[in-house]
Motif scaffolding. Structure first.
Motif, mmCIF file in Angstrom:
data_model
loop_
_atom_site.group_PDB
_atom_site.id
_atom_site.type_symbol
_atom_site.label_atom_id
_atom_site.label_comp_id
_atom_site.label_asym_id
_atom_site.label_seq_id
_atom_site.Cartn_x
_atom_site.Cartn_y
_atom_site.Cartn_z
ATOM 1 N N LEU A 1 0.818 -1.211 0.000
ATOM 2 C CA LEU A 1 0.000 0.000 0.000
ATOM 3 C C LEU A 1 0.853 1.262 0.000
ATOM 4 C CD1 LEU A 1 -2.719 -1.134 2.556
ATOM 5 C CD2 LEU A 1 -2.919 -1.028 0.071
ATOM 6 N N ALA A 2 1.969 1.212 0.692
ATOM 7 C CA ALA A 2 2.910 2.335 0.792
ATOM 8 C C ALA A 2 4.240 1.748 1.251
ATOM 9 C CB ALA A 2 2.396 3.364 1.792
ATOM 10 N N PRO A 3 5.302 2.529 1.151
ATOM 11 C CA PRO A 3 6.588 1.993 1.615
ATOM 12 C C PRO A 3 6.564 1.545 3.089
ATOM 13 C CG PRO A 3 6.936 3.988 0.347
ATOM 14 C CD PRO A 3 5.445 3.845 0.533
ATOM 15 N N ASN A 4 5.674 2.153 3.882
ATOM 16 C CA ASN A 4 5.594 1.792 5.299
ATOM 17 C C ASN A 4 4.301 1.038 5.630
ATOM 18 O OD1 ASN A 4 3.827 3.897 4.940
ATOM 19 N ND2 ASN A 4 4.442 5.003 6.759
ATOM 20 N N ASP A 5 3.696 0.424 4.634
ATOM 21 C CA ASP A 5 2.441 -0.301 4.850
ATOM 22 C C ASP A 5 2.335 -1.480 3.891
ATOM 23 O OD1 ASP A 5 -0.047 -1.103 5.693
ATOM 24 O OD2 ASP A 5 -1.100 0.701 5.023
ATOM 25 N N ILE A 6 2.810 -2.627 4.361
ATOM 26 C CA ILE A 6 2.747 -3.859 3.578
ATOM 27 C C ILE A 6 1.817 -4.815 4.309
ATOM 28 C CG2 ILE A 6 4.030 -5.774 2.563
ATOM 29 C CD1 ILE A 6 6.568 -3.985 2.777
ATOM 30 N N ARG A 7 0.784 -5.269 3.608
ATOM 31 C CA ARG A 7 -0.210 -6.157 4.216
ATOM 32 C C ARG A 7 -0.166 -7.530 3.572
ATOM 33 N NH1 ARG A 7 -4.424 -2.533 6.225
ATOM 34 N NH2 ARG A 7 -3.211 -0.709 6.853
ATOM 35 N N VAL A 8 -0.611 -8.518 4.336
ATOM 36 C CA VAL A 8 -0.768 -9.862 3.791
ATOM 37 C C VAL A 8 -2.020 -9.817 2.910
ATOM 38 C CG1 VAL A 8 -1.165 -12.281 4.348
ATOM 39 C CG2 VAL A 8 0.328 -10.903 5.811
ATOM 40 N N ASN B 1 11.344 1.389 11.735
ATOM 41 C CA ASN B 1 10.495 2.569 11.546
ATOM 42 C C ASN B 1 9.131 2.370 12.204
ATOM 43 O OD1 ASN B 1 12.514 3.873 10.121
ATOM 44 N ND2 ASN B 1 11.718 3.264 8.129
ATOM 45 N N TRP B 2 8.566 1.174 12.070
ATOM 46 C CA TRP B 2 7.265 0.861 12.662
ATOM 47 C C TRP B 2 7.351 0.951 14.188
ATOM 48 C CZ3 TRP B 2 5.942 -3.746 15.433
ATOM 49 C CH2 TRP B 2 4.584 -3.873 15.718
ATOM 50 N N LEU B 3 8.391 0.374 14.775
ATOM 51 C CA LEU B 3 8.568 0.427 16.231
ATOM 52 C C LEU B 3 8.773 1.863 16.715
ATOM 53 C CD1 LEU B 3 10.835 -2.709 16.736
ATOM 54 C CD2 LEU B 3 8.490 -2.421 17.574
ATOM 55 N N ASN B 4 9.582 2.628 16.002
ATOM 56 C CA ASN B 4 9.824 4.023 16.368
ATOM 57 C C ASN B 4 8.543 4.846 16.286
ATOM 58 O OD1 ASN B 4 12.532 3.576 16.927
ATOM 59 N ND2 ASN B 4 13.211 4.191 14.896
ATOM 60 N N HIS B 5 7.760 4.617 15.253
ATOM 61 C CA HIS B 5 6.486 5.327 15.096
ATOM 62 C C HIS B 5 5.552 4.990 16.260
ATOM 63 C CE1 HIS B 5 3.093 7.242 13.158
ATOM 64 N NE2 HIS B 5 2.393 6.142 13.353
ATOM 65 N N GLY B 6 5.502 3.729 16.637
ATOM 66 C CA GLY B 6 4.665 3.306 17.759
ATOM 67 C C GLY B 6 5.084 3.977 19.056
ATOM 68 N N ARG B 7 6.381 4.051 19.297
ATOM 69 C CA ARG B 7 6.891 4.717 20.503
ATOM 70 C C ARG B 7 6.538 6.201 20.498
ATOM 71 N NH1 ARG B 7 11.798 1.745 19.299
ATOM 72 N NH2 ARG B 7 11.710 -0.204 20.461
ATOM 73 N N GLU C 1 4.219 8.237 23.193
ATOM 74 C CA GLU C 1 4.698 9.427 23.901
ATOM 75 C C GLU C 1 3.733 10.593 23.718
ATOM 76 O OE1 GLU C 1 8.661 10.284 22.553
ATOM 77 O OE2 GLU C 1 9.456 8.409 23.353
ATOM 78 N N GLN C 2 3.262 10.788 22.480
ATOM 79 C CA GLN C 2 2.313 11.872 22.212
ATOM 80 C C GLN C 2 1.011 11.665 22.978
ATOM 81 O OE1 GLN C 2 1.756 12.315 17.984
ATOM 82 N NE2 GLN C 2 3.790 13.153 17.661
ATOM 83 N N GLN C 3 0.536 10.427 23.032
ATOM 84 C CA GLN C 3 -0.694 10.138 23.769
ATOM 85 C C GLN C 3 -0.510 10.387 25.251
ATOM 86 O OE1 GLN C 3 -1.535 6.108 22.661
ATOM 87 N NE2 GLN C 3 -2.422 6.674 20.689
ATOM 88 N N GLN C 4 0.655 10.052 25.776
ATOM 89 C CA GLN C 4 0.913 10.263 27.195
ATOM 90 C C GLN C 4 1.063 11.747 27.522
ATOM 91 O OE1 GLN C 4 4.304 7.678 27.657
ATOM 92 N NE2 GLN C 4 3.050 5.941 28.287
ATOM 93 N N GLN C 5 1.640 12.513 26.602
ATOM 94 C CA GLN C 5 1.823 13.943 26.827
ATOM 95 C C GLN C 5 0.528 14.727 26.620
ATOM 96 O OE1 GLN C 5 5.023 15.069 24.234
ATOM 97 N NE2 GLN C 5 6.574 13.997 25.429
ATOM 98 N N ASN C 6 -0.327 14.256 25.740
ATOM 99 C CA ASN C 6 -1.576 14.938 25.411
ATOM 100 C C ASN C 6 -2.740 13.954 25.440
ATOM 101 O OD1 ASN C 6 -0.233 17.474 24.642
ATOM 102 N ND2 ASN C 6 0.573 16.262 22.959
ATOM 103 N N PRO C 7 -3.081 13.450 26.635
ATOM 104 C CA PRO C 7 -4.154 12.458 26.687
ATOM 105 C C PRO C 7 -5.498 13.074 26.290
ATOM 106 C CG PRO C 7 -3.489 13.112 28.898
ATOM 107 C CD PRO C 7 -2.549 13.766 27.945
ATOM 108 N N SER C 8 -6.351 12.247 25.733
ATOM 109 C CA SER C 8 -7.678 12.708 25.333
ATOM 110 C C SER C 8 -8.492 13.032 26.587
ATOM 111 C CB SER C 8 -8.381 11.630 24.515
ATOM 112 O OG SER C 8 -8.759 10.554 25.354
#
Length: 112
Positions: A10-17, A73-79, A83-90
């Protein structure tokens, strides 16, 4: 059938089965980091066939440098997202945290 036929790029950072919504990172994280066997992975994901799991592992082995970068890249994006969710919780998360703190305070008061 070519190995790449098992996947949708689908994209360079999105490969699906192919035929599923499962990204290759899901399978490879279980295989590499959790050291699960293909059979164990298949038990966790009933939408995947064992053949698709083996194809994903083989794709990784044939393209180890590229796929390792993809996984990093996937792991870094998840981290980063965590971090963003923890800094700016809904607002919902803030309310739940307040309720939890109130309950813990009540429990602590009842224990004394």
């Amino acid at each position: 059938m070519q190995l790449e036929d098992y996947f949708v790029f689908l994209a360079p950072n999105d490969i699906r089965v192919r035929g599923t919504r499962v990204g290759i990172e899901t399978i490879l994280y279980d295989f590499i980091h959790r050291q699960r066997t293909p059979e164990e992975i298949a038990q966790s994901y009933p939408t995947l066939e064992l053949e698709q799991i083996y194809a994903t592992i083989l794709y990784y082995l044939h393209n180890q440098e590229t796929v390792s970068s993809y996984l990093t890249n996937w792991l870094n994006h998840g981290r980063k997202m965590l971090e963003q969710q923890q800094q700016n919780p809904s607002p919902v998360v803030v309310k739940l945290m307040q309720l939890k703190a109130e309950r813990e305070a009540i429990k602590k008061g009842n224990d004394h």
